[in-house]
Write a protein that holds these residues in place. Structure first.
Motif, short mmCIF file in Angstrom:
data_model
loop_
_atom_site.label_atom_id
_atom_site.label_comp_id
_atom_site.label_asym_id
_atom_site.label_seq_id
_atom_site.Cartn_x
_atom_site.Cartn_y
_atom_site.Cartn_z
N ASP A 62 0.85 -1.19 0.00
CA ASP A 62 0.00 0.00 0.00
C ASP A 62 0.88 1.24 0.00
N CYS A 63 1.39 1.62 1.18
CA CYS A 63 2.11 2.90 1.29
C CYS A 63 3.46 2.90 0.58
N ARG A 64 4.13 1.77 0.58
CA ARG A 64 5.52 1.65 0.08
C ARG A 64 6.45 2.64 0.78
N GLY A 66 6.99 2.11 4.39
CA GLY A 66 7.29 1.49 5.68
C GLY A 66 6.29 1.84 6.77
N ILE A 67 5.08 2.24 6.38
CA ILE A 67 4.11 2.72 7.37
C ILE A 67 2.91 1.79 7.55
N CYS A 68 2.40 1.21 6.44
CA CYS A 68 1.10 0.52 6.51
C CYS A 68 1.19 -0.92 7.00
N GLY A 69 2.32 -1.57 6.84
CA GLY A 69 2.47 -2.96 7.29
C GLY A 69 1.93 -3.99 6.32
N CYS A 71 3.22 -5.07 3.28
CA CYS A 71 4.13 -5.79 2.37
C CYS A 71 4.72 -7.05 3.02
N CYS A 89 9.07 -3.07 1.47
CA CYS A 89 8.99 -1.95 0.51
C CYS A 89 10.18 -1.00 0.62
#
Ligand code: SF4
Ligand code: FES
Length: 256
Positions: A62-64, A66-69, A71, A89
């Motif tokens: 999603d965010c790519r 390192g925030i959304c978790g 990947c 990511c």
């Protein structure tokens, strides 16, 4: 480091649906820039598959940033790869030597069933949050700095716990598929601050009960979770969760 273009053998888990058996498939990928992120390499792999009329590899992102978790994937035996404190990511292809094999697998835990290829269902984490990972009263707008005095070490510790992105790497890394590091980060983050303290014990009880119901395993303190956590969440949060949980249990036994 100057940009190079590398070649890799990509060995990736392919599984068409939750019920199918699944197997590793091998692909060759040339011209991978060392400046690419791991997910850009996956995009490149998928473009070559689509051009050949094959099904692209399914993976979450999603965010790519390192925030959304999202990947979630195992890379060469490590959740998010073997660079410490980094999500998939944010991992760069310069970490992988030229002409090597990269093995990519989905998270493996009964509570995270495979949906397709590398995509697993992590909604068990959402249900644990819904069981107590919040403050149940309106705490109003953000306060002015220093209006509510909180010692710096406590604020820092709460902030460290709040860095958990709910990626599930701790579960994937644990031989028991335990979710204790994730739950403890969420419990700690709120238990350390005055707004969350009032419900700290009830929260611990409810979240642990939901964690058990979801089928995650027990913590046996091997430390694989914090060693592989991309946000470097420490095991001291598990100790705090145990303390909150034990106090809640002892207190409720006295109340009965
Ligand atoms: S504790 Fe670390 S590994 Fe576990 S979900 Fe949070 S960020 Fe991911
Ligand atoms: S895509 Fe959001 S943390 Fe990696």
């Amino acid at each position: 480091m100057a940009e190079q273009h590398n070649s890799y053998k990509i060995k990736v888990w392919r599984q068409a649906n939750p019920k199918s058996k699944g197997e590793f498939k091998n692909y060759k990928l040339d011209g991978v820039s060392t400046d690419m992120s791991f997910l850009e390499m996956m995009d490149m792999l998928n473009e070559t598959l689509v051009r050949k009329g094959e099904d692209p590899v399914s993976f979450d992102h999603d965010c790519r940033e390192g925030i959304c978790g999202s990947c979630a994937m195992y890379i060469n035996g490590h959740p998010h790869g073997n660079v410490r404190g980094v999500t998939t990511c944010q991992l760069h292809m310069r970490s992988f030597p030229n002409n090597t094999t990269i093995t990519i697998e989905p998270w493996r835990a009964a509570a995270f069933p495979v949906i397709k290829d590398l995509t697993v269902n992590r909604s068990a984490f959402d249900r644990i949050i819904q069981a107590g990972g919040y403050i149940s009263v309106n705490t109003g707008n953000a306060r002015d700095a220093n209006e509510m005095p909180i010692p710096k070490e406590i604020a820092d510790e709460a902030f460290e716990a709040a860095a958990c992105i709910g990626c599930g790497a701790c579960v994937a890394a644990c031989k028991n598929a335990s979710a204790m590091l994730f739950v403890s980060a969420k419990v700690s983050q709120l238990a350390l601050l005055p707004q969350g303290k009032a419900e700290a014990q009830k929260r611990a009880e409810n979240m642990v009960a939901q964690m058990d119901e979801e089928g995650f395993g027990s913590c046996t303190n091997t430390g694989a979770c914090s060693a592989e956590c991309p946000k470097l969440i420490g095991q001291e949060h598990i100790a705090r969760l145990n303390r909150e949980y034990l106090t809640a249990k002892v207190t409720s036994d006295f109340v009965k």
